[in-house]
Each structure stands twice: as C-alpha cells, then as structure tokens.
Write a protein that holds these residues in place. Structure first.
Motif, PDB file in Angstrom:
ATOM      1  N   LYS A  65       0.868  -1.176   0.000  1.00 33.16           N
ATOM      2  CA  LYS A  65       0.000   0.000   0.000  1.00 33.16           C
ATOM      3  C   LYS A  65       0.902   1.223   0.000  1.00 33.16           C
ATOM      4  CE  LYS A  65      -3.744   2.269   2.568  1.00 33.16           C
ATOM      5  NZ  LYS A  65      -4.538   2.283   3.816  1.00 33.16           N
ATOM      6  N   ILE A  66       0.725   2.081  -0.993  1.00 35.27           N
ATOM      7  CA  ILE A  66       1.666   3.193  -1.180  1.00 35.27           C
ATOM      8  C   ILE A  66       1.593   4.209  -0.044  1.00 35.27           C
ATOM      9  CG2 ILE A  66       0.032   4.455  -2.641  1.00 35.27           C
ATOM     10  CD1 ILE A  66       3.849   4.384  -3.121  1.00 35.27           C
ATOM     11  N   SER A  67       0.407   4.466   0.469  1.00 32.51           N
ATOM     12  CA  SER A  67       0.235   5.499   1.494  1.00 32.51           C
ATOM     13  C   SER A  67       1.006   5.145   2.765  1.00 32.51           C
ATOM     14  CB  SER A  67      -1.250   5.681   1.819  1.00 32.51           C
ATOM     15  OG  SER A  67      -1.438   6.704   2.762  1.00 32.51           O
ATOM     16  N   GLY A  68       1.869   6.051   3.190  1.00 32.46           N
ATOM     17  CA  GLY A  68       2.617   5.865   4.421  1.00 32.46           C
ATOM     18  C   GLY A  68       3.734   4.848   4.365  1.00 32.46           C
ATOM     19  N   SER A  69       4.057   4.349   3.187  1.00 31.82           N
ATOM     20  CA  SER A  69       5.054   3.282   3.059  1.00 31.82           C
ATOM     21  C   SER A  69       6.481   3.827   2.949  1.00 31.82           C
ATOM     22  CB  SER A  69       4.755   2.439   1.810  1.00 31.82           C
ATOM     23  OG  SER A  69       4.921   3.233   0.641  1.00 31.82           O
ATOM     24  N   GLU A  70       7.452   2.932   3.145  1.00 29.70           N
ATOM     25  CA  GLU A  70       8.860   3.293   2.931  1.00 29.70           C
ATOM     26  C   GLU A  70       9.092   3.670   1.472  1.00 29.70           C
ATOM     27  OE1 GLU A  70      11.424   0.184   4.198  1.00 29.70           O
ATOM     28  OE2 GLU A  70      10.727   0.194   6.288  1.00 29.70           O
ATOM     29  N   ILE A  75      10.152   7.914  -2.855  1.00 33.45           N
ATOM     30  CA  ILE A  75       9.727   8.792  -3.945  1.00 33.45           C
ATOM     31  C   ILE A  75       9.878  10.251  -3.534  1.00 33.45           C
ATOM     32  CG2 ILE A  75       7.787   9.482  -5.415  1.00 33.45           C
ATOM     33  CD1 ILE A  75       6.724   6.585  -5.059  1.00 33.45           C
ATOM     34  N   VAL A  76       9.485  10.564  -2.318  1.00 33.93           N
ATOM     35  CA  VAL A  76       9.631  11.933  -1.809  1.00 33.93           C
ATOM     36  C   VAL A  76      11.106  12.336  -1.826  1.00 33.93           C
ATOM     37  CG1 VAL A  76       9.356  13.420   0.221  1.00 33.93           C
ATOM     38  CG2 VAL A  76       7.549  11.777  -0.391  1.00 33.93           C
ATOM     39  N   GLU A  77      11.956  11.412  -1.440  1.00 31.46           N
ATOM     40  CA  GLU A  77      13.405  11.664  -1.417  1.00 31.46           C
ATOM     41  C   GLU A  77      13.953  11.930  -2.823  1.00 31.46           C
ATOM     42  OE1 GLU A  77      17.140   8.731  -0.734  1.00 31.46           O
ATOM     43  OE2 GLU A  77      15.626   8.681   0.847  1.00 31.46           O
ATOM     44  N   LEU A  78      13.400  11.225  -3.824  1.00 33.08           N
ATOM     45  CA  LEU A  78      13.876  11.381  -5.204  1.00 33.08           C
ATOM     46  C   LEU A  78      13.498  12.733  -5.798  1.00 33.08           C
ATOM     47  CD1 LEU A  78      13.023   7.827  -6.642  1.00 33.08           C
ATOM     48  CD2 LEU A  78      15.316   8.773  -6.261  1.00 33.08           C
ATOM     49  N   GLN A  79      12.427  13.351  -5.301  1.00 31.90           N
ATOM     50  CA  GLN A  79      11.965  14.647  -5.798  1.00 31.90           C
ATOM     51  C   GLN A  79      11.836  14.671  -7.329  1.00 31.90           C
ATOM     52  OE1 GLN A  79      11.082  17.754  -3.946  1.00 31.90           O
ATOM     53  NE2 GLN A  79      10.699  15.999  -2.597  1.00 31.90           N
ATOM     54  N   LEU A  83       5.151  12.779 -11.755  1.00 31.28           N
ATOM     55  CA  LEU A  83       4.716  11.389 -11.583  1.00 31.28           C
ATOM     56  C   LEU A  83       3.836  11.032 -12.767  1.00 31.28           C
ATOM     57  CD1 LEU A  83       3.515  10.990  -7.863  1.00 31.28           C
ATOM     58  CD2 LEU A  83       5.315   9.677  -8.967  1.00 31.28           C
ATOM     59  N   ILE A  84       4.080   9.878 -13.367  1.00 38.34           N
ATOM     60  CA  ILE A  84       3.237   9.404 -14.471  1.00 38.34           C
ATOM     61  C   ILE A  84       2.716   8.024 -14.108  1.00 38.34           C
ATOM     62  CG2 ILE A  84       3.129   8.753 -16.901  1.00 38.34           C
ATOM     63  CD1 ILE A  84       5.283  10.836 -17.459  1.00 38.34           C
ATOM     64  N   THR A  85       1.395   7.867 -14.116  1.00 34.87           N
ATOM     65  CA  THR A  85       0.801   6.576 -13.805  1.00 34.87           C
ATOM     66  C   THR A  85       0.052   6.034 -15.014  1.00 34.87           C
ATOM     67  OG1 THR A  85      -1.347   7.356 -13.002  1.00 34.87           O
ATOM     68  CG2 THR A  85       0.466   7.366 -11.432  1.00 34.87           C
ATOM     69  N   ALA A  86      -0.012   4.730 -15.093  1.00 35.24           N
ATOM     70  CA  ALA A  86      -0.773   4.042 -16.146  1.00 35.24           C
ATOM     71  C   ALA A  86      -1.196   2.697 -15.587  1.00 35.24           C
ATOM     72  CB  ALA A  86       0.071   3.856 -17.414  1.00 35.24           C
ATOM     73  N   ALA A  87      -2.434   2.600 -15.143  1.00 34.09           N
ATOM     74  CA  ALA A  87      -2.978   1.356 -14.591  1.00 34.09           C
ATOM     75  C   ALA A  87      -2.124   0.834 -13.437  1.00 34.09           C
ATOM     76  CB  ALA A  87      -3.100   0.296 -15.686  1.00 34.09           C
ATOM     77  N   PHE A  88      -1.827   1.707 -12.484  1.00 35.96           N
ATOM     78  CA  PHE A  88      -1.040   1.301 -11.324  1.00 35.96           C
ATOM     79  C   PHE A  88      -1.844   0.402 -10.400  1.00 35.96           C
ATOM     80  CE2 PHE A  88       0.370   2.625  -6.892  1.00 35.96           C
ATOM     81  CZ  PHE A  88       1.375   1.683  -6.824  1.00 35.96           C
ATOM     82  N   GLY A  89      -3.082   0.780 -10.124  1.00 36.19           N
ATOM     83  CA  GLY A  89      -3.937  -0.094  -9.328  1.00 36.19           C
ATOM     84  C   GLY A  89      -4.084   0.278  -7.867  1.00 36.19           C
ATOM     85  N   GLN A  90      -3.571   1.445  -7.467  1.00 36.27           N
ATOM     86  CA  GLN A  90      -3.764   1.921  -6.102  1.00 36.27           C
ATOM     87  C   GLN A  90      -4.064   3.419  -6.128  1.00 36.27           C
ATOM     88  OE1 GLN A  90      -0.825   1.027  -3.067  1.00 36.27           O
ATOM     89  NE2 GLN A  90      -0.121  -0.815  -4.135  1.00 36.27           N
ATOM     90  N   PHE A  91      -4.808   3.880  -5.125  1.00 39.31           N
ATOM     91  CA  PHE A  91      -5.005   5.317  -4.951  1.00 39.31           C
ATOM     92  C   PHE A  91      -3.704   5.943  -4.472  1.00 39.31           C
ATOM     93  CE2 PHE A  91      -9.541   4.167  -4.630  1.00 39.31           C
ATOM     94  CZ  PHE A  91     -10.069   5.145  -5.467  1.00 39.31           C
ATOM     95  N   LEU A  92      -3.425   7.135  -4.958  1.00 39.51           N
ATOM     96  CA  LEU A  92      -2.235   7.859  -4.509  1.00 39.51           C
ATOM     97  C   LEU A  92      -2.646   8.911  -3.478  1.00 39.51           C
ATOM     98  CD1 LEU A  92      -0.204   8.453  -7.791  1.00 39.51           C
ATOM     99  CD2 LEU A  92      -0.389   6.402  -6.362  1.00 39.51           C
ATOM    100  N   PRO A  93      -1.977   8.949  -2.328  1.00 36.74           N
ATOM    101  CA  PRO A  93      -2.320   9.943  -1.308  1.00 36.74           C
ATOM    102  C   PRO A  93      -1.980  11.356  -1.781  1.00 36.74           C
ATOM    103  CG  PRO A  93      -0.340   8.740  -0.702  1.00 36.74           C
ATOM    104  CD  PRO A  93      -0.885   8.063  -1.903  1.00 36.74           C
TER     105      PRO A  93
END
Length: 313
Positions: A65-70, A75-79, A83-93
């Motif tokens: 689950k992407i929300s709150g994960s390491e 991703i935040v660290e990479l700055q 962001l480009i999504t295509a059928a990822f399958g999860q909600f993004l916070p």
C-alpha cells in the motif's frame, strides 16, 4: 533532463514506460504492485512492468500500500519532476501528488468522463460502445476526476476483446503521452475540467457479473463474452458444470424458445436461445476441469450428453 517516477502494473503499462525511456526521459524509479501468485500452481510472479523495468536496470519499488510506506518516502526523497501513472492499481495519497513540481498525470484507458475506475475497457465492450480511447489527465485526490490534457479515440470492432483493445490503447496511450508531455512540462498545455454531468463508472468486475444472463440478446451476450476475454472470462452452467465461454457468435436466426434453451445440437453446432427471440452459437468453451475446446471437439467428446431442449443457466 526531466526526472520521472513511473507507476504501473499490467502489460498495458509497459509500452508507455518503454516509450518514455526511448524518448530520453530519465525514469528514476518504477512503482508497481507486489509479486503475486499466478495460475493453479500459485507461482509467485512479477508484474509485467517490473519485468520491463528490470530489463532496463531501473529501481523498482513494490509497496503493498503506497500510502505511508517506505517506498513513498523514497519517492519523496527522489523529488521527481513529474509522476506518471498508467494502470497502477492503487489510490495515490494527496501528500504524494504534491511532491513533483509538475504534479502527477495519468494515462487512462477511456474517454473521460466516461468510465472512471478500474475496468474501463471491459465496460466499454460489455456496454456495446462503438469507440473508446485514451485520456491524459491530471491526478487529483478524487478517482479519475482530474482535468483533461488530451484525448484520442479508437473504434471498437466486433472482433475486438479486452486483450486486443488493451494492446491498441496501450500504443495509443504511449503516442499521446509523448506528444503532450513536453507541453505539460513547459506549462503551455493546461487541463480542461471534466463535465461532471457526463460521468460514468467502471468498477472492477465482480464474480456475479461474469455469469451470463440469457435474457440478454445474443449481441449483448457476445459483448459480455468479448468484454471479459481474456480475463476474467464469462461463464454459464449446464447440469451443475460450469462452462467458460471463450468465443460465441450472434446468429440471424430467431426462436420462440425460452432464453437459455439449447435449440440446436449437431456435430458442429450448439445454439442457445437468448432474449428478444435471438440466437447465439457457442464457438469455443472451456468446461470445468478441462482445457479450451472448439465446439466441434466438445460435442464429439464430453459434450455428447448435451441435449436439445435442456437449459443453460
């Protein structure tokens, strides 16, 4: 150079990822669903996007689950720039959507605002649409509700199914994304809000939806079969044995028999009465516990006991 974090999971997403790489964009990381058990033997299998990413030696992140994960913190660290999504399958916070300076965009396989949700291609075919397409949209907290940057349509033919349309839409999505991305990044292309009065939804297909309703017309049953092929596969039941229907054909014949009645059976044909006096021929099926079979092979084998006048349900 534009730094991108790409998020996607199924085969639909692969050409879009590879298109970005071919165009010279820097993909800092690829985020995809965790490896899952596949098939009867439950073999743990990577997603198609993970396989593609590893071929290009890209960093792969697989949060349950992407929300709150390491992985989200990475991703935040990479700055990334975008962001480009295509059928990822999860909600993004929302916190994640605010990280890239150019925001987040999604390659969605429908002509929004039609068919928001996880199964737009399935519903387009099941509902007998004449066309579908791809939308490049901004991502906001609400599902598939962001403004539209660009759209392009494709016809749906009577030979198409979910598999063929995914292949076509994936390539169309790649082309449309690469065409519009420079203008999104330089700010010259701004999103147009969706018309909320025209919104329809395409939630994930349920088990109940896979069952054939023989009260539908033959054409509608054909749409259902093609709209669930090659997954999850529509089915019917004969004498408590489930038949997965892989290929069917609406006929010009008419019948007064009740929907679901077997009205013709010979060595090469199995015809079923449908709603509105229409008739459907089964061309290929998979009985429970057996492999895929042409109707001829089935009727000359385990289907010999099938009788005219009996019902499928």
């Amino acid at each position: 150079m534009t730094n991108i974090v790409f998020m996607g999971t199924p085969a639909f997403s692969v050409p879009i990822l590879e298109g970005l790489l071919e165009a010279g964009y820097t993909v800092q990381a690829v985020v995809t669903q965790p490896d899952r058990p596949v098939g009867r033997k439950k073999v743990i299998t990577p997603t198609p996007v993970k396989e593609a990413a590893l071929k290009h030696d890209l960093l792969v992140l697989q949060p349950e689950k992407i929300s709150g994960s390491e992985e989200m913190e990475k991703i935040v660290e990479l700055q990334p720039d975008i962001l480009i999504t295509a059928a990822f399958g999860q909600f993004l916070p929302e916190k994640l959507l605010q990280v890239p300076k150019h925001g987040a965009i999604n390659v969605h396989a429908s002509l929004l605002p039609k068919y928001r949700g996880g199964a737009p291609v399935h519903y387009s075919i099941i509902n007998g649409e004449k066309e579908t397409g791809v939308t490049i949209m901004e991502m906001i907290k609400k599902m598939d509700a962001g403004g539209i940057f660009a759209q392009e349509s494709l016809p749906i033919t009577k030979q198409d199914d979910v598999g063929t349309m995914f292949d076509k839409l994936s390539l169309l999505g790649k082309e449309l994304l690469l065409k519009t991305l420079p203008s999104i990044l330089d700010g010259s292309l701004t999103p147009t809000p969706q018309d909320e009065e025209k919104v329809t939804f395409s939630p994930n297909i349920t088990r109940e939806q896979e069952a054939i309703d023989w009260n539908k017309t033959a054409e509608e049953v054909d749409n259902q079969v093609r709209g669930m092929r090659p997954w999850p596969i529509a089915f019917t039941t004969y004498e408590d044995v489930r038949w997965k229907l892989l290929n069917v054909e609406p006929l010009a014949e008419e019948t007064t028999e009740a929907p679901g009645t077997i009205i013709r059976k010979d060595k090469k044909n199995l015809w079923i009465a449908c709603g509105n006096q229409t008739v459907l021929a089964i061309k290929e099926l998979q009985p429970a516990g057996k492999g895929k079979q042409t109707i001829q092979a089935f009727l000359n084998g385990s289907g010999q006991h099938v009788m005219v006048g009996q019902q499928v349900k």
